[in-house]
Motif scaffolding. Structure first.
Motif, PDB file in Angstrom:
ATOM      1  N   THR A 158       0.840  -1.188   0.000  1.00  0.00           N
ATOM      2  CA  THR A 158       0.000   0.000   0.000  1.00  0.00           C
ATOM      3  C   THR A 158       0.881   1.247   0.000  1.00  0.00           C
ATOM      4  O   THR A 158       2.074   1.183   0.288  1.00  0.00           O
ATOM      5  N   VAL A 159       0.290   2.380  -0.313  1.00  0.00           N
ATOM      6  CA  VAL A 159       1.043   3.634  -0.410  1.00  0.00           C
ATOM      7  C   VAL A 159       0.509   4.632   0.609  1.00  0.00           C
ATOM      8  O   VAL A 159      -0.688   4.954   0.602  1.00  0.00           O
ATOM      9  N   SER A 160       1.374   5.112   1.487  1.00  0.00           N
ATOM     10  CA  SER A 160       0.985   6.098   2.490  1.00  0.00           C
ATOM     11  C   SER A 160       1.369   7.499   2.032  1.00  0.00           C
ATOM     12  O   SER A 160       2.460   7.713   1.514  1.00  0.00           O
ATOM     13  N   VAL A 161       0.444   8.423   2.229  1.00  0.00           N
ATOM     14  CA  VAL A 161       0.726   9.842   2.018  1.00  0.00           C
ATOM     15  C   VAL A 161       0.478  10.529   3.357  1.00  0.00           C
ATOM     16  O   VAL A 161      -0.660  10.574   3.841  1.00  0.00           O
ATOM     17  N   VAL A 162       1.538  11.003   3.978  1.00  0.00           N
ATOM     18  CA  VAL A 162       1.428  11.666   5.278  1.00  0.00           C
ATOM     19  C   VAL A 162       1.029  13.117   5.041  1.00  0.00           C
ATOM     20  O   VAL A 162       1.639  13.823   4.231  1.00  0.00           O
ATOM     21  N   VAL A 163      -0.027  13.556   5.737  1.00  0.00           N
ATOM     22  CA  VAL A 163      -0.564  14.894   5.518  1.00  0.00           C
ATOM     23  C   VAL A 163      -0.757  15.633   6.834  1.00  0.00           C
ATOM     24  O   VAL A 163      -0.997  15.030   7.879  1.00  0.00           O
ATOM     25  N   ASP A 164      -0.648  16.950   6.761  1.00  0.00           N
ATOM     26  CA  ASP A 164      -1.151  17.827   7.805  1.00  0.00           C
ATOM     27  C   ASP A 164      -2.599  18.162   7.457  1.00  0.00           C
ATOM     28  O   ASP A 164      -2.971  18.201   6.269  1.00  0.00           O
ATOM     29  N   VAL A 165      -3.424  18.377   8.473  1.00  0.00           N
ATOM     30  CA  VAL A 165      -4.834  18.697   8.256  1.00  0.00           C
ATOM     31  C   VAL A 165      -5.101  20.101   8.772  1.00  0.00           C
ATOM     32  O   VAL A 165      -5.260  20.321   9.976  1.00  0.00           O
ATOM     33  N   PRO A 166      -5.122  21.103   7.886  1.00  0.00           N
ATOM     34  CA  PRO A 166      -5.274  22.483   8.321  1.00  0.00           C
ATOM     35  C   PRO A 166      -6.734  22.846   8.626  1.00  0.00           C
ATOM     36  O   PRO A 166      -7.657  22.105   8.272  1.00  0.00           O
ATOM     37  N   ARG A 167      -6.924  23.965   9.269  1.00  0.00           N
ATOM     38  CA  ARG A 167      -8.265  24.520   9.478  1.00  0.00           C
ATOM     39  C   ARG A 167      -8.820  24.943   8.119  1.00  0.00           C
ATOM     40  O   ARG A 167      -8.120  25.581   7.322  1.00  0.00           O
ATOM     41  N   VAL A 168     -10.068  24.597   7.856  1.00  0.00           N
ATOM     42  CA  VAL A 168     -10.661  24.920   6.558  1.00  0.00           C
ATOM     43  C   VAL A 168     -12.163  25.112   6.745  1.00  0.00           C
ATOM     44  O   VAL A 168     -12.763  24.565   7.676  1.00  0.00           O
ATOM     45  N   SER A 169     -12.752  25.911   5.866  1.00  0.00           N
ATOM     46  CA  SER A 169     -14.188  26.188   5.958  1.00  0.00           C
ATOM     47  C   SER A 169     -14.883  25.899   4.640  1.00  0.00           C
ATOM     48  O   SER A 169     -14.274  25.977   3.567  1.00  0.00           O
ATOM     49  N   ILE A 170     -16.163  25.551   4.739  1.00  0.00           N
ATOM     50  CA  ILE A 170     -17.027  25.522   3.566  1.00  0.00           C
ATOM     51  C   ILE A 170     -17.686  26.890   3.478  1.00  0.00           C
ATOM     52  O   ILE A 170     -18.245  27.395   4.470  1.00  0.00           O
ATOM     53  N   VAL A 171     -17.615  27.521   2.321  1.00  0.00           N
ATOM     54  CA  VAL A 171     -18.174  28.856   2.129  1.00  0.00           C
ATOM     55  C   VAL A 171     -19.144  28.828   0.955  1.00  0.00           C
ATOM     56  O   VAL A 171     -19.088  27.948   0.092  1.00  0.00           O
ATOM     57  N   ASP A 172     -20.030  29.837   0.904  1.00  0.00           N
ATOM     58  CA  ASP A 172     -20.960  29.917  -0.214  1.00  0.00           C
ATOM     59  C   ASP A 172     -20.346  30.717  -1.350  1.00  0.00           C
ATOM     60  O   ASP A 172     -19.167  31.103  -1.294  1.00  0.00           O
ATOM     61  N   LYS A 173     -21.130  30.986  -2.392  1.00  0.00           N
ATOM     62  CA  LYS A 173     -20.595  31.666  -3.569  1.00  0.00           C
ATOM     63  C   LYS A 173     -20.160  33.100  -3.280  1.00  0.00           C
ATOM     64  O   LYS A 173     -19.414  33.692  -4.056  1.00  0.00           O
ATOM     65  N   ASN A 174     -20.608  33.632  -2.150  1.00  0.00           N
ATOM     66  CA  ASN A 174     -20.184  34.976  -1.734  1.00  0.00           C
ATOM     67  C   ASN A 174     -19.079  34.919  -0.682  1.00  0.00           C
ATOM     68  O   ASN A 174     -18.750  35.931  -0.069  1.00  0.00           O
ATOM     69  N   ASN A 175     -18.541  33.716  -0.472  1.00  0.00           N
ATOM     70  CA  ASN A 175     -17.475  33.469   0.498  1.00  0.00           C
ATOM     71  C   ASN A 175     -17.911  33.653   1.948  1.00  0.00           C
ATOM     72  O   ASN A 175     -17.073  33.857   2.833  1.00  0.00           O
ATOM     73  N   ALA A 176     -19.211  33.578   2.192  1.00  0.00           N
ATOM     74  CA  ALA A 176     -19.709  33.581   3.563  1.00  0.00           C
ATOM     75  C   ALA A 176     -19.522  32.173   4.133  1.00  0.00           C
ATOM     76  O   ALA A 176     -19.830  31.179   3.474  1.00  0.00           O
ATOM     77  N   VAL A 177     -19.021  32.097   5.363  1.00  0.00           N
ATOM     78  CA  VAL A 177     -18.706  30.808   5.971  1.00  0.00           C
ATOM     79  C   VAL A 177     -19.976  30.046   6.339  1.00  0.00           C
ATOM     80  O   VAL A 177     -20.861  30.570   7.021  1.00  0.00           O
TER      81      VAL A 177
END
Length: 213
Positions: A158-177
């Motif tokens: 198997t193949v491992s990809v080590v990642v950091d998981v940053p803070r992220v938001s889902i926003v609308d088309k006007n970039n409102a969170v």
């Protein structure tokens, strides 16, 4: 689509969604029936217990036996490095798939992941559902869900990809969170890959929380 469903498929809560298989890397499920032959990435030293990092030279590795003799193939858009049936090619493909998740989160478009994965990949389907959900609501992620640190092939292929998981938001088309996901601990996304006539495909993705750097 309920927010809780999105949260399960988002970067911050994938561990909870896949907790039952988080360490059982060797037990990855992934049926390659659909007419495509399945085989683990080529390894260069089966006796080694240490993972091979992406810096390892593997271009000369002999491909394992399979129904097709092809050792070079790839779907449209797959980078050159990820089209080879070698350890390095498998690592490049897993990194590419992770980057595609980042890109599709920010510019959602359904149907892309299905060209890079097998129909039986449940984790891929969950990612696809998140992409479809935010796209149908004219929403998107405002940043990357994963920051790649390194990649390597495990002793079981198997193949491992080590990642950091940053803070992220889902926003609308006007970039409102709409919803925000806090940063999570670094972890390894473990990819079971299958080599097909069209190149690498993701058969399943699990987490190995024991690898964090």
């Amino acid at each position: 689509m309920l927010k809780s469903t999105r949260r399960r498929a988002s970067s911050g809560v994938w561990v909870a969604a896949l907790a039952a298989a988080s360490i059982a890397v060797a037990g990855c499920s992934g049926d390659s029936s659909a007419g495509e032959s399945s085989t683990a990435p080529t390894t260069t030293s089966s006796s080694s217990s240490q993972p091979r990092t992406s810096n390892t030279t593997t271009s000369s590795a002999a491909p394992s036996s399979q129904s097709s003799n092809a050792t070079y193939a790839g779907a449209p858009g797959v980078p050159e490095a990820a089209k080879h049936k070698t350890d390095a090619g498998a690592i490049a493909f897993a990194r590419f798939f992770t980057n595609e998740l980042n890109r599709l989160g920010k510019t959602p478009r359904a149907g892309v992941l299905s060209k890079l994965s097998l129909p039986t990949c449940k984790s891929c389907a969950a990612h696809e559902e998140t992409i479809r959900s935010v796209a149908s609501d004219s929403q998107h992620f405002d940043g990357d869900q994963f920051v790649i640190k390194r990649g390597f092939v495990n002793p079981d292929g198997t193949v491992s990809v080590v990642v950091d998981v940053p803070r992220v938001s889902i926003v609308d088309k006007n970039n409102a969170v709409i919803e925000t996901f806090d940063a999570g601990p670094s972890r390894a996304r473990v990819h079971k890959l299958s080599w097909t006539a069209s190149g690498w495909r993701v058969a399943e993705i699990q987490y190995d929380p024991s690898v964090t750097s």
